[in-house]
Design an enzyme around this catalytic site. Structure first.
Site, PDB file in Angstrom:
ATOM      1  CG  ASP A  65      -1.791   1.204   1.332  1.00  0.00           C
ATOM      2  OD1 ASP A  65      -1.519   2.198   0.633  1.00  0.00           O
ATOM      3  OD2 ASP A  65      -2.764   1.165   2.102  1.00  0.00           O
ATOM      4  CG  ASN A  92       0.583   3.698 -12.795  1.00  0.00           C
ATOM      5  OD1 ASN A  92       0.146   4.383 -13.720  1.00  0.00           O
ATOM      6  ND2 ASN A  92      -0.050   2.614 -12.349  1.00  0.00           N
ATOM      7  CE  LYS A 126      12.177   9.571   3.889  1.00  0.00           C
ATOM      8  NZ  LYS A 126      11.455   9.847   5.141  1.00  0.00           N
ATOM      9  CB  SER A 145       1.298  14.233 -13.320  1.00  0.00           C
ATOM     10  OG  SER A 145       0.415  15.275 -13.007  1.00  0.00           O
ATOM     11  CE1 TYR A 159      -6.357  11.174 -10.308  1.00  0.00           C
ATOM     12  CE2 TYR A 159      -6.870  12.841 -11.968  1.00  0.00           C
ATOM     13  CZ  TYR A 159      -6.308  11.615 -11.627  1.00  0.00           C
ATOM     14  OH  TYR A 159      -5.704  10.842 -12.589  1.00  0.00           O
ATOM     15  CE  LYS A 163      -2.789  11.464 -10.651  1.00  0.00           C
ATOM     16  NZ  LYS A 163      -1.773  10.401 -10.644  1.00  0.00           N
ATOM     17  CB  THR A 194      -8.794   2.976 -18.247  1.00  0.00           C
ATOM     18  OG1 THR A 194      -9.422   4.190 -17.818  1.00  0.00           O
ATOM     19  CG2 THR A 194      -7.354   3.254 -18.625  1.00  0.00           C
TER      20      THR A 194
END
Ligand SMILES: NC(=O)c1ccc[n+]([C@@H]2O[C@H](COP(=O)([O-])OP(=O)(O)OC[C@H]3O[C@@H](n4cnc5c(N)ncnc54)[C@H](O)[C@@H]3O)[C@@H](O)[C@H]2O)c1
Length: 256
Positions: A65, A92, A126, A145, A159, A163, A194
């Site tokens: 996660d 992603n 990171k 993004s 969202y 982004k 999609t």
């Protein structure tokens, strides 16, 4: 045919159980990368691994996660333990956009979406940077993004905020790690065919012929593999002088 431009490279793709992440993982494997399929959907993630192996590629699944720091650290360690190093990462994984106007946004969903799409991307960045820095041999990180990282969309406040943030963190990391030849870029997809997009068409009773011209100078939706191709170029040494930027894989939507 895909040229083996990722030969000898190890790549992590998050959110690779479905959609664009899955197509990206499959294309990277065709280009001869060893690919870590990182997702919280174990069943579908293993399906991606099996499809890659059946096609003669190399892949392994790790459950993660991306909003949980210790799991992201374990994901990067898994890649290094399994394949010996990390050269490429595509961050992603993301949640479905929110759906309420700004004055009514759902605060619980805001928290969840920000924790995955924004904080999750930052955590991946990171720990991938730490691994690449330790190896001392450069690397390429691609953050996914969206056109929503550059343009407002109605009813998508969380969202759009996340982004835009992904674009900003990409530039910061590129600035800080360029001297170590770690390149950090983003890909901003437009309307991609999609299940999410097909659902929206059904909801608004629209056809691709009616809707696509509003979103694409090419009058059609994009295919997940067309986005994967943009990430493949950024992942490979073919883009060796490219960092801190975004590929707008949106058929010109943000050019207007
Ligand atoms: N579909 C589009 O038209 C579109 C357009 C622009 C940008 N994008 C972006 O492209 C990326 C992929 O989109 P998609 O349409 O393929 O999405 P998708 O919903 O088909 O797949 C997302 C994947 O991420 C995984 N995931 C979600 N939350 C996770 C978490 N916390 N930890 C680990 N895995 C998690 C899911 O299990 C799934 O496999 C996302 O970043 C999305 O925001 C999509």
């Amino acid at each position: 045919m895909t040229f083996p431009i990722l030969e000898d490279k190890v790549a992590i793709v998050t959110g690779a159980a479905m959609g664009m992440g899955k197509e990206t993982a499959k294309l990277f494997a065709e280009a001869k990368a060893k690919v870590v399929i990182a997702d919280f959907n174990e069943e579908k993630g293993n399906e991606t691994v099996n499809e890659i192996k059946e096609a003669g590629g190399e892949a392994a699944f790790v459950k993660v996660d991306v909003s949980k720091s210790e799991q992201v650290q374990a994901m990067v360690k898994f890649a290094a333990d399994t394949y010996g190093k990390l050269d490429v990462a595509v961050n992603n994984a993301a949640l479905t956009p929110d759906d309420k106007p700004a004055a009514e946004f759902d605060e619980d969903y805001w928290d969840r979406l920000i924790s995955v799409d924004l904080t999750g991307t930052a955590l991946c960045l990171k720990y991938e940077l730490q691994q690449m820095e330790k190896q001392g041999n450069g690397g390429s990180i691609i953050n996914i993004s969206s056109v929503s990282g550059f343009r407002p969309q109605p009813k998508n406040i969380a969202y759009v905020a996340a982004k835009h943030g992904v674009v900003g963190m990409t530039k910061v990391a590129a600035l800080e790690y360029g001297s170590q030849n770690i390149r950090v870029n983003s890909v901003a997809p437009g309307a991609i065919d999609t299940p999410m997009l097909r659902g929206a068409l059904e909801q608004f009773n629209l056809t691709e012929e009616e809707y696509a011209p509003q979103l694409s100078l090419l009058n059609r939706f994009g295919q997940p593999r067309e986005i994967a191709q943009a990430s493949l170029w950024l992942a490979s040494d073919a883009s060796s002088y490219v960092t801190g930027t975004t590929i707008h894989a949106d058929a010109g939507y943000t050019s207007r």
